[in-house]
Design a protein around this motif. Structure first.
Motif, short mmCIF file in Angstrom:
data_model
loop_
_atom_site.label_atom_id
_atom_site.label_comp_id
_atom_site.label_asym_id
_atom_site.label_seq_id
_atom_site.Cartn_x
_atom_site.Cartn_y
_atom_site.Cartn_z
N ALA A 63 0.84 -1.20 0.00
CA ALA A 63 0.00 0.00 0.00
C ALA A 63 0.87 1.26 0.00
CB ALA A 63 -0.94 0.01 1.20
N ARG A 64 1.96 1.25 0.78
CA ARG A 64 2.87 2.40 0.79
C ARG A 64 3.52 2.58 -0.58
NH1 ARG A 64 3.72 0.40 5.96
NH2 ARG A 64 5.46 -0.91 5.30
N GLU A 65 3.92 1.48 -1.23
CA GLU A 65 4.53 1.57 -2.56
C GLU A 65 3.53 2.09 -3.59
OE1 GLU A 65 7.49 1.04 -5.60
OE2 GLU A 65 7.52 1.44 -3.46
N ILE A 66 2.30 1.65 -3.51
CA ILE A 66 1.24 2.14 -4.41
C ILE A 66 1.04 3.63 -4.21
CG2 ILE A 66 -1.24 2.03 -4.89
CD1 ILE A 66 -1.01 -1.02 -4.25
N ASP A 67 0.97 4.06 -2.96
CA ASP A 67 0.81 5.49 -2.66
C ASP A 67 1.99 6.29 -3.20
OD1 ASP A 67 -1.63 5.08 -1.44
OD2 ASP A 67 -0.79 5.04 0.60
N ARG A 68 3.21 5.77 -3.03
CA ARG A 68 4.40 6.47 -3.51
C ARG A 68 4.36 6.61 -5.03
NH1 ARG A 68 8.99 5.63 -5.93
NH2 ARG A 68 8.70 3.39 -6.13
N LEU A 69 3.99 5.54 -5.74
CA LEU A 69 3.93 5.60 -7.20
C LEU A 69 2.81 6.53 -7.67
CD1 LEU A 69 4.50 1.83 -7.99
CD2 LEU A 69 6.08 3.71 -8.41
N TYR A 70 1.69 6.52 -6.96
CA TYR A 70 0.59 7.41 -7.32
C TYR A 70 1.01 8.87 -7.14
CZ TYR A 70 -3.89 9.74 -7.40
OH TYR A 70 -4.92 10.60 -7.70
N ASP A 71 1.66 9.17 -6.02
CA ASP A 71 2.14 10.54 -5.78
C ASP A 71 3.13 10.96 -6.86
OD1 ASP A 71 0.56 10.73 -3.53
OD2 ASP A 71 2.19 10.21 -2.14
N GLN A 72 3.96 10.02 -7.30
CA GLN A 72 4.94 10.31 -8.35
C GLN A 72 4.21 10.62 -9.67
OE1 GLN A 72 7.76 7.17 -8.83
NE2 GLN A 72 8.92 8.22 -10.41
N LEU A 73 3.18 9.85 -9.98
CA LEU A 73 2.41 10.10 -11.19
C LEU A 73 1.72 11.45 -11.16
CD1 LEU A 73 0.66 6.72 -12.01
CD2 LEU A 73 2.15 8.03 -13.51
N VAL A 74 1.14 11.80 -10.02
CA VAL A 74 0.42 13.06 -9.90
C VAL A 74 1.40 14.24 -9.99
CG1 VAL A 74 -0.96 14.48 -8.31
CG2 VAL A 74 -1.48 12.06 -8.63
N ALA A 75 2.59 14.07 -9.44
CA ALA A 75 3.57 15.16 -9.45
C ALA A 75 4.15 15.39 -10.85
CB ALA A 75 4.70 14.84 -8.48
N HIS A 76 4.19 14.34 -11.67
CA HIS A 76 4.77 14.44 -13.02
C HIS A 76 3.82 13.85 -14.04
CE1 HIS A 76 8.53 15.53 -11.11
NE2 HIS A 76 8.43 14.45 -10.35
#
Length: 81
Positions: A63-76
């Protein structure tokens, strides 16, 4: 007989034969029971339904990895050409 008299019925028979070629028996369901498809539509179970099934969707680390990847997608966000 004229050519139209022969061609018309021949086209009807040919179209019926070709229609039967594409017919296949439906595949057996992969999952037992109504989930994840209900009434022919994909079904997203609720949190309570997942908990009651005693199945864990993802681990806390996943879940933490999914959140990290989602945040990365939203930021870029991707740019279209």
């Amino acid at each position: 007989m004229s050519g139209k008299t022969i061609v018309g019925p021949a086209l009807v028979i040919l179209s019926l034969l070709l229609a039967n070629v594409g017919y296949a028996d439906p595949a057996p369901p992969v999952h037992k029971g109504p989930w994840p498809i209900r009434n022919g539509h994909n079904y997203q179970p609720t949190v309570n339904e997942l908990r009651s099934s005693h199945l864990q969707d993802v681990t806390p680390g996943e879940a933490r990895e999914i959140d990290r990847l989602y945040d990365q997608l939203v930021a870029h966000p991707a740019t279209s050409n």
